[in-house]
Design an enzyme around this catalytic site. Sequence first.
Site, PDB file in Angstrom:
ATOM      1  N   ASP A  12       0.698  -1.345   0.030  1.00 14.09           N
ATOM      2  CA  ASP A  12       0.001   0.134  -0.240  1.00 14.09           C
ATOM      3  C   ASP A  12       0.811   1.267   0.123  1.00 14.09           C
ATOM      4  O   ASP A  12       2.098   1.322   0.432  1.00 14.09           O
ATOM      5  CB  ASP A  12      -0.839   0.126   1.321  1.00 14.09           C
ATOM      6  CG  ASP A  12      -2.240   0.889   1.114  1.00 14.09           C
ATOM      7  OD1 ASP A  12      -2.348   1.471  -0.114  1.00 14.09           O
ATOM      8  OD2 ASP A  12      -2.867   1.004   2.033  1.00 14.09           O
ATOM      9  N   HIS A  29       3.526   3.447  -8.819  1.00 19.33           N
ATOM     10  CA  HIS A  29       3.069   1.939  -9.290  1.00 19.33           C
ATOM     11  C   HIS A  29       4.381   1.334  -9.796  1.00 19.33           C
ATOM     12  O   HIS A  29       4.918   0.245  -9.658  1.00 19.33           O
ATOM     13  CB  HIS A  29       2.012   1.802 -10.204  1.00 19.33           C
ATOM     14  CG  HIS A  29       0.688   2.266  -9.512  1.00 19.33           C
ATOM     15  ND1 HIS A  29       0.448   1.931  -8.076  1.00 19.33           N
ATOM     16  CD2 HIS A  29      -0.270   3.046  -9.784  1.00 19.33           C
ATOM     17  CE1 HIS A  29      -0.431   2.404  -7.854  1.00 19.33           C
ATOM     18  NE2 HIS A  29      -1.116   2.925  -8.817  1.00 19.33           N
ATOM     19  N   LEU A 123      12.479 -19.413  -3.951  1.00 20.13           N
ATOM     20  CA  LEU A 123      11.213 -18.857  -3.510  1.00 20.13           C
ATOM     21  C   LEU A 123       9.837 -18.938  -3.878  1.00 20.13           C
ATOM     22  O   LEU A 123       9.781 -19.158  -5.279  1.00 20.13           O
ATOM     23  CB  LEU A 123      11.431 -17.293  -3.464  1.00 20.13           C
ATOM     24  CG  LEU A 123      10.374 -16.433  -2.876  1.00 20.13           C
ATOM     25  CD1 LEU A 123      10.487 -16.573  -1.194  1.00 20.13           C
ATOM     26  CD2 LEU A 123      10.450 -14.999  -3.286  1.00 20.13           C
TER      27      LEU A 123
HETATM   28  C1  FPP Z   1      -0.960   0.133  -3.738  1.00 20.36           C
HETATM   29  O1  FPP Z   1      -0.855   1.518  -3.665  1.00 20.36           O
HETATM   30  C2  FPP Z   1      -1.167  -0.151  -5.159  1.00 20.36           C
HETATM   31  C3  FPP Z   1      -1.740  -1.241  -5.738  1.00 20.36           C
HETATM   32  C4  FPP Z   1      -2.540  -2.054  -4.759  1.00 20.36           C
HETATM   33  C5  FPP Z   1      -1.992  -1.324  -7.081  1.00 20.36           C
HETATM   34  C6  FPP Z   1      -0.735  -1.487  -8.102  1.00 20.36           C
HETATM   35  C7  FPP Z   1       0.357  -2.322  -7.422  1.00 20.36           C
HETATM   36  C8  FPP Z   1       1.809  -2.604  -7.821  1.00 20.36           C
HETATM   37  C9  FPP Z   1       2.011  -1.786  -9.204  1.00 20.36           C
HETATM   38  C10 FPP Z   1       2.589  -3.556  -7.407  1.00 20.36           C
HETATM   39  C11 FPP Z   1       3.025  -4.466  -8.792  1.00 20.36           C
HETATM   40  C12 FPP Z   1       3.180  -5.435  -8.108  1.00 20.36           C
HETATM   41  C13 FPP Z   1       3.780  -6.538  -9.022  1.00 20.36           C
HETATM   42  C14 FPP Z   1       3.346  -8.107  -8.647  1.00 20.36           C
HETATM   43  C15 FPP Z   1       4.461  -6.086 -10.077  1.00 20.36           C
HETATM   44  P1  FPP Z   1      -1.996   2.514  -3.737  1.00 20.36           P
HETATM   45  O2  FPP Z   1      -2.310   2.962  -5.037  1.00 20.36           O
HETATM   46  O3  FPP Z   1      -3.092   1.900  -3.126  1.00 20.36           O
HETATM   47  O4  FPP Z   1      -1.481   3.987  -2.900  1.00 20.36           O
HETATM   48  P2  FPP Z   1      -2.213   4.800  -2.264  1.00 20.36           P
HETATM   49  O5  FPP Z   1      -3.080   4.069  -0.987  1.00 20.36           O
HETATM   50  O6  FPP Z   1      -1.296   5.720  -1.564  1.00 20.36           O
HETATM   51  O7  FPP Z   1      -3.011   5.732  -3.025  1.00 20.36           O
END
Ligand code: FPP
Length: 238
Positions: A12, A29, A123
């Site tokens: 997060d 991201h 892993l």
């Molecule tokens: C979390 O931050 C983001 C997400 C749950 C979406 C995308 C995740 C990734 C890009 C990680 C990539 C993973 C892999 C396996 C490549 P948020 O956007 O919720 O942040 P905020 O709460 O600050 O808005």
Amino acid sequence: MNVPQHVAIILDGNGRWAKSKGMPRTFGHTQGAKNVENICRIAWNKGIKYLTVYAFSTENWSRPGDEVNAIMDLLRSYLKTCKNTAEKNHMRVRIIGDKTGLAEDIQKSIRELEEFSRDFDGLNFQIALNYGSRDEIVRAVNLILKEKEKGILPGDGIVTEEMISSHLDTAGIPDPDLLIRTSGEMRLSNYLLWQCAYTEFYFTDVHWPAFTEEELVKALEHYSSRQRRFGKTGEQVE
Ligand code: FPP
């Protein structure tokens, strides 16, 4: 130090981290995805055998279309490069979540990656994509009902905990010992509800892209200092 066998992470704070740097959310991201690779390597070096990350939830579809597209493109390219990483580090990759809700090309990349890495003994890396724990439990129950209908349900027709566990997307994967959530929120957000029945929780204010080896060590030290209790017997496990 008592190292957890399985660590689950709620990634997060990508957006907030990017905002704090005056950058667009998508930059957060991208950096978040890079950090997933770092943490996989570090986790294995620390003796962690299973790592499960929450990359995209069933609820994340309600984000603005541009952001969803950017995340999907990021996952597309990640799933491709992940093949090389998996080969290099002998990492076995599995996707949990409702894959049928993902674009066809992403489903194809997932099938290839899972097949390619299935015998690797490094892993065990699980990525939750289009994942929601309630949805996973509902799908498991429906699978059980279908087996019952076909008369192929093992046992005497009574549904057991083991039966539910073995029909979840995480079948065969031990339950998480430690769950980490970054960026300050203290909730599960529909993540591994069944599997986290006895899991230790660790919450930190650090945003995911800034979650370094040092932060992981803090979480592991917290875990190591806990005395775990399992279920009805109150049995302690060292
Ligand atoms: C979390 O931050 C983001 C997400 C749950 C979406 C995308 C995740 C990734 C890009 C990680 C990539 C993973 C892999 C396996 C490549 P948020 O956007 O919720 O942040 P905020 O709460 O600050 O808005």
